[in-house]
Design a protein around this motif. Structure first.
Motif, PDB file in Angstrom:
ATOM      1  N   GLY A 232      43.585 -16.349   5.408  1.00 28.78           N
ATOM      2  CA  GLY A 232      44.629 -15.335   5.419  1.00 28.78           C
ATOM      3  C   GLY A 232      44.370 -14.212   4.431  1.00 28.78           C
ATOM      4  N   SER A 233      45.365 -13.332   4.312  1.00 28.27           N
ATOM      5  CA  SER A 233      45.232 -12.143   3.468  1.00 28.27           C
ATOM      6  C   SER A 233      46.462 -11.962   2.599  1.00 28.27           C
ATOM      7  CB  SER A 233      45.056 -10.883   4.332  1.00 28.27           C
ATOM      8  OG  SER A 233      43.884 -10.944   5.107  1.00 28.27           O
TER       9      SER A 233
ATOM     10  N   PHE B  71      45.693  -1.715  -6.604  1.00 27.23           N
ATOM     11  CA  PHE B  71      45.854  -2.733  -5.565  1.00 27.23           C
ATOM     12  C   PHE B  71      44.623  -3.642  -5.520  1.00 27.23           C
ATOM     13  CE2 PHE B  71      49.486  -0.579  -3.889  1.00 27.23           C
ATOM     14  CZ  PHE B  71      49.219   0.778  -4.012  1.00 27.23           C
ATOM     15  N   LEU B  72      44.841  -4.820  -4.980  1.00 31.31           N
ATOM     16  CA  LEU B  72      43.728  -5.709  -4.652  1.00 31.31           C
ATOM     17  C   LEU B  72      44.009  -6.290  -3.262  1.00 31.31           C
ATOM     18  CD1 LEU B  72      41.055  -6.941  -5.716  1.00 31.31           C
ATOM     19  CD2 LEU B  72      42.397  -8.965  -6.349  1.00 31.31           C
ATOM     20  N   GLN B  73      43.276  -5.801  -2.287  1.00 31.73           N
ATOM     21  CA  GLN B  73      43.392  -6.339  -0.933  1.00 31.73           C
ATOM     22  C   GLN B  73      42.470  -7.548  -0.830  1.00 31.73           C
ATOM     23  OE1 GLN B  73      45.376  -5.364   1.749  1.00 31.73           O
ATOM     24  NE2 GLN B  73      44.598  -7.259   2.662  1.00 31.73           N
ATOM     25  N   MET B  74      43.049  -8.683  -0.507  1.00 28.20           N
ATOM     26  CA  MET B  74      42.288  -9.929  -0.461  1.00 28.20           C
ATOM     27  C   MET B  74      42.312 -10.468   0.971  1.00 28.20           C
ATOM     28  SD  MET B  74      43.491 -11.740  -4.025  1.00 28.20           S
ATOM     29  CE  MET B  74      45.138 -12.085  -3.423  1.00 28.20           C
ATOM     30  N   ASN B  75      41.153 -10.511   1.580  1.00 26.71           N
ATOM     31  CA  ASN B  75      41.017 -11.026   2.943  1.00 26.71           C
ATOM     32  C   ASN B  75      40.151 -12.279   2.932  1.00 26.71           C
ATOM     33  OD1 ASN B  75      42.426  -8.725   3.892  1.00 26.71           O
ATOM     34  ND2 ASN B  75      40.514  -7.569   4.080  1.00 26.71           N
ATOM     35  N   SER B  76      40.200 -13.021   4.021  1.00 24.48           N
ATOM     36  CA  SER B  76      39.390 -14.233   4.169  1.00 24.48           C
ATOM     37  C   SER B  76      39.533 -15.137   2.953  1.00 24.48           C
ATOM     38  CB  SER B  76      37.913 -13.866   4.383  1.00 24.48           C
ATOM     39  OG  SER B  76      37.764 -13.047   5.518  1.00 24.48           O
TER      40      SER B  76
END
Length: 124
Positions: A16-17, A80-85
């Motif tokens: 998830g993200s 921001f910190l976009q966190m995927n996988s």
């Protein structure tokens, strides 16, 4: 003084993200570099990513490259910190930090101000 408040953490399943935010207030004119760090239970605080506040250059730790992206909105003094996988090993308290000097660095002692952290939990 610079005050930092993180938000956006939570519980997510593997794969998830999440998107973390860090809002800076106070003497934001002294910010040159901002960074994200994380600390898992029983482990030392470790570097995740950093961004140059004026120029926008970035640095990401190897284990998050291609999955996490650091960014900023100067007008809103927000990072921001976009966190995927996301993976279970990404589980930690995530902290934002400010460095009052230029240069992208992964060393915790190079940063002067820290937020209280936001918990990220990734379930398998």
């Amino acid at each position: 003084q610079v005050q930092l408040v993180e938000s956006g953490g939570g519980l997510v399943q593997a794969g998830g993200s999440l998107r973390l935010s860090c809002v800076a207030t106070g003497r934001t004119s002294t910010m040159y570099t901002m960074g994200w760090f994380r600390q898992a239970p029983g482990k030392e605080r470790e570097f995740v990513a950093a961004i140059n506040w004026s120029g926008g250059g970035t640095l990401h730790e190897d284990s998050v490259k291609g999955r996490f992206t650091i960014s900023k909105d100067n007008a809103k003094n927000t990072m921001f910190l976009q966190m995927n996988s996301l993976k279970p090993e990404d589980t930690a308290v995530y902290y934002c930090a400010v460095r009052r000097a230029g240069g992208l660095t992964a060393r915790t002692y190079d940063y002067s101000y820290w937020g209280q952290g936001t918990q990220v939990t990734v379930s398998s």
